[in-house]
Write a protein that holds these residues in place. Structure first.
Motif, PDB file in Angstrom:
ATOM      1  N   PRO A  99      10.269 -23.535 -20.734  1.00 51.62           N
ATOM      2  CA  PRO A  99      11.689 -23.300 -20.442  1.00 51.62           C
ATOM      3  C   PRO A  99      12.399 -22.474 -21.512  1.00 51.62           C
ATOM      4  O   PRO A  99      11.937 -22.385 -22.661  1.00 51.62           O
ATOM      5  N   SER A 100      13.530 -21.918 -21.144  1.00 48.40           N
ATOM      6  CA  SER A 100      14.307 -21.078 -22.066  1.00 48.40           C
ATOM      7  C   SER A 100      14.940 -21.896 -23.186  1.00 48.40           C
ATOM      8  O   SER A 100      15.260 -21.362 -24.249  1.00 48.40           O
ATOM      9  N   THR A 101      15.105 -23.189 -22.960  1.00 46.92           N
ATOM     10  CA  THR A 101      15.775 -24.067 -23.925  1.00 46.92           C
ATOM     11  C   THR A 101      14.838 -24.589 -25.011  1.00 46.92           C
ATOM     12  O   THR A 101      15.291 -25.197 -25.986  1.00 46.92           O
ATOM     13  N   LEU A 102      13.551 -24.344 -24.858  1.00 43.44           N
ATOM     14  CA  LEU A 102      12.548 -24.895 -25.779  1.00 43.44           C
ATOM     15  C   LEU A 102      12.707 -24.308 -27.179  1.00 43.44           C
ATOM     16  O   LEU A 102      12.830 -23.094 -27.348  1.00 43.44           O
ATOM     17  N   THR A 103      12.679 -25.175 -28.197  1.00 47.14           N
ATOM     18  CA  THR A 103      12.773 -24.724 -29.583  1.00 47.14           C
ATOM     19  C   THR A 103      11.507 -25.015 -30.391  1.00 47.14           C
ATOM     20  O   THR A 103      11.252 -24.355 -31.400  1.00 47.14           O
ATOM     21  N   GLU A 104      10.691 -25.984 -29.946  1.00 53.82           N
ATOM     22  CA  GLU A 104       9.518 -26.364 -30.745  1.00 53.82           C
ATOM     23  C   GLU A 104       8.375 -26.846 -29.867  1.00 53.82           C
ATOM     24  O   GLU A 104       8.584 -27.603 -28.921  1.00 53.82           O
ATOM     25  N   ILE A 105       7.172 -26.373 -30.210  1.00 57.64           N
ATOM     26  CA  ILE A 105       5.940 -26.898 -29.622  1.00 57.64           C
ATOM     27  C   ILE A 105       5.223 -27.656 -30.731  1.00 57.64           C
ATOM     28  O   ILE A 105       4.852 -27.078 -31.755  1.00 57.64           O
ATOM     29  N   GLY A 106       5.058 -28.952 -30.563  1.00 53.90           N
ATOM     30  CA  GLY A 106       4.562 -29.819 -31.623  1.00 53.90           C
ATOM     31  C   GLY A 106       3.087 -29.637 -31.942  1.00 53.90           C
ATOM     32  O   GLY A 106       2.333 -28.960 -31.229  1.00 53.90           O
ATOM     33  N   SER A 107       2.669 -30.262 -33.019  1.00 60.00           N
ATOM     34  CA  SER A 107       1.286 -30.181 -33.482  1.00 60.00           C
ATOM     35  C   SER A 107       0.322 -30.693 -32.416  1.00 60.00           C
ATOM     36  O   SER A 107       0.556 -31.743 -31.808  1.00 60.00           O
ATOM     37  N   SER A 108      -0.745 -29.937 -32.195  1.00 62.44           N
ATOM     38  CA  SER A 108      -1.809 -30.310 -31.250  1.00 62.44           C
ATOM     39  C   SER A 108      -1.294 -30.556 -29.837  1.00 62.44           C
ATOM     40  O   SER A 108      -1.937 -31.264 -29.056  1.00 62.44           O
ATOM     41  N   ALA A 109      -0.168 -29.959 -29.487  1.00 63.33           N
ATOM     42  CA  ALA A 109       0.446 -30.197 -28.182  1.00 63.33           C
ATOM     43  C   ALA A 109      -0.499 -29.867 -27.029  1.00 63.33           C
ATOM     44  O   ALA A 109      -0.563 -30.592 -26.034  1.00 63.33           O
ATOM     45  N   PHE A 110      -1.229 -28.764 -27.147  1.00 63.90           N
ATOM     46  CA  PHE A 110      -2.169 -28.348 -26.091  1.00 63.90           C
ATOM     47  C   PHE A 110      -3.588 -28.215 -26.651  1.00 63.90           C
ATOM     48  O   PHE A 110      -4.389 -27.439 -26.149  1.00 63.90           O
ATOM     49  N   TYR A 111      -3.872 -28.966 -27.664  1.00 62.04           N
ATOM     50  CA  TYR A 111      -5.171 -28.873 -28.350  1.00 62.04           C
ATOM     51  C   TYR A 111      -6.317 -29.104 -27.367  1.00 62.04           C
ATOM     52  O   TYR A 111      -6.342 -30.084 -26.622  1.00 62.04           O
ATOM     53  N   GLY A 112      -7.286 -28.200 -27.373  1.00 57.68           N
ATOM     54  CA  GLY A 112      -8.513 -28.411 -26.623  1.00 57.68           C
ATOM     55  C   GLY A 112      -8.399 -28.347 -25.112  1.00 57.68           C
ATOM     56  O   GLY A 112      -9.304 -28.817 -24.414  1.00 57.68           O
ATOM     57  N   CYS A 113      -7.326 -27.744 -24.604  1.00 61.76           N
ATOM     58  CA  CYS A 113      -7.191 -27.582 -23.147  1.00 61.76           C
ATOM     59  C   CYS A 113      -8.006 -26.358 -22.740  1.00 61.76           C
ATOM     60  O   CYS A 113      -7.478 -25.250 -22.585  1.00 61.76           O
ATOM     61  N   THR A 114      -9.297 -26.553 -22.571  1.00 62.02           N
ATOM     62  CA  THR A 114     -10.241 -25.448 -22.452  1.00 62.02           C
ATOM     63  C   THR A 114     -10.089 -24.635 -21.174  1.00 62.02           C
ATOM     64  O   THR A 114     -10.620 -23.521 -21.080  1.00 62.02           O
ATOM     65  N   ASN A 115      -9.378 -25.152 -20.178  1.00 63.88           N
ATOM     66  CA  ASN A 115      -9.159 -24.408 -18.943  1.00 63.88           C
ATOM     67  C   ASN A 115      -7.741 -23.851 -18.833  1.00 63.88           C
ATOM     68  O   ASN A 115      -7.392 -23.262 -17.807  1.00 63.88           O
TER      69      ASN A 115
END
Length: 321
Positions: A99-115
């Protein structure tokens, strides 16, 4: 009267124990969910002011995160929100629209999402922080459009992805590229196809191992980096760079920064007039290196700086006298 007072105190003590046992997080945040393709996405309302995305069902394949939920802005994706581990596998996840309002993506948020092959940053005009390991190991992720608002790129943020190009040229407020941010790994095929990098124009520090082990990385344009002062240890080790011309602003180049670059043929540091030390193993095992130009400011060339550079035929030290 005495008995009634004792009963009142007992009830009061029980209430205190219940409140005391309630986690602070449950008082500060309220959890709920919304629908996505294949399941539900969970979120928390934090302090009645913002929304943090906290995770999703393991069956979810695609997510479009709205700007507002319950009338509040979605500002963060929590640490480990979509972490693809043994306990909460998210191997089904293939696409996310942020979203346009997002300010931060945290640590390991999408870690290892291989697909995970599609992460849409197009609307992200407020995103300033992509934290450590955020997309590490997402080997299907070939490229992203980095938002111009980005100010912080953490360690291992996109390590072992499937990138072919990295374009940070629009990120004018990004001053540091984190350690191992785009590093590769032969065994998991991470970033082994990365060929071109465009750096942020105002970058000051490229941290240790930032692009280490990206063997097809042949093009790195330093020409617009007028504020670049530090290149960390092993930052471009095991890459395919063919020539390196650094801006005058560079003062420190770490140990092994360009070691094991088999395609490197020419190096020109002659304008780096504040560079005083050529560090250990800086160009070791660059078997095709034939020409090196150093600035007059260099006073120390440390051990094995040019070790096993078997083709080196011209080293201009005339100004270093």
């Amino acid at each position: 009267m005495k008995l009634r007072k004792q009963r009142f105190m007992a009830v009061l003590l029980t209430l205190c124990l219940i409140v005391g046992a309630t986690p602070v997080s449950s008082l500060a945040a309220e959890a709920s969910s919304f629908d996505a393709t294949g399941g539900k996405v969970t979120y928390e309302i934090v302090n009645g002011e913002t929304v943090t995305i906290t995770g999703c069902d393991t069956t979810v394949t695609a997510i479009e995160i709205p700007d507002m939920i319950e009338g509040l802005p979605v500002t963060k994706i929590a640490n480990n929100a979509f972490y693809n581990g043994f306990d909460e596998p998210h191997a089904a996840l293939t696409s996310v629209k942020l979203p346009s309002t997002l300010t931060e993506i945290g640590s390991s948020a999408f870690y290892g999402c291989t697909n995970l092959s599609d992460v849409d940053f197009t609307a992200c005009t407020s995103l300033t922080r992509i934290c450590n390991n955020a997309f590490q190991g997402d080997t299907a992720l070939a490229s992203v459009n980095f938002p111009t608002s980005l100010k912080y790129l953490g360690n291992y943020a996109f390590s072992n992805c499937g990138f072919t190009t990295v374009d940070l040229s629009g990120c004018t407020e990004l001053f540091t590229i984190g350690a191992y941010a785009f590093s590769g790994d032969l065994y998991c095929n991470g970033n082994q196809e990365l060929a071109t990098v465009k750096l942020p124009p105002n970058v000051e520090t490229i941290s240790n191992d930032a692009f280490n082990n990206c063997p097809k990385l042949s093009s790195v344009d330093f020409s617009s980096c007028a504020s670049l002062s530090t290149i960390g240890e092993c930052a471009f080790e095991y890459t395919g760079v063919t020539d390196v011309t650094l801006p005058a602003s560079v003062t420190t180049i770490g140990f092994g920064a360009f070691a094991y670059c088999p395609q490197l043929t020419a190096v020109d540091f002659s304008t780096c007039t504040n560079l005083t030390v050529v560090e250990d193993s800086l160009f070791s095992n660059c078997s095709q290196l034939t020409s090196v130009k150093l600035p007059a400011s260099v006073t120390v060339i440390n051990k094995e700086a040019f070790a096993f550079c078997t083709a080196l035929s011209q080293t201009d030290l005339s100004t270093c006298l």
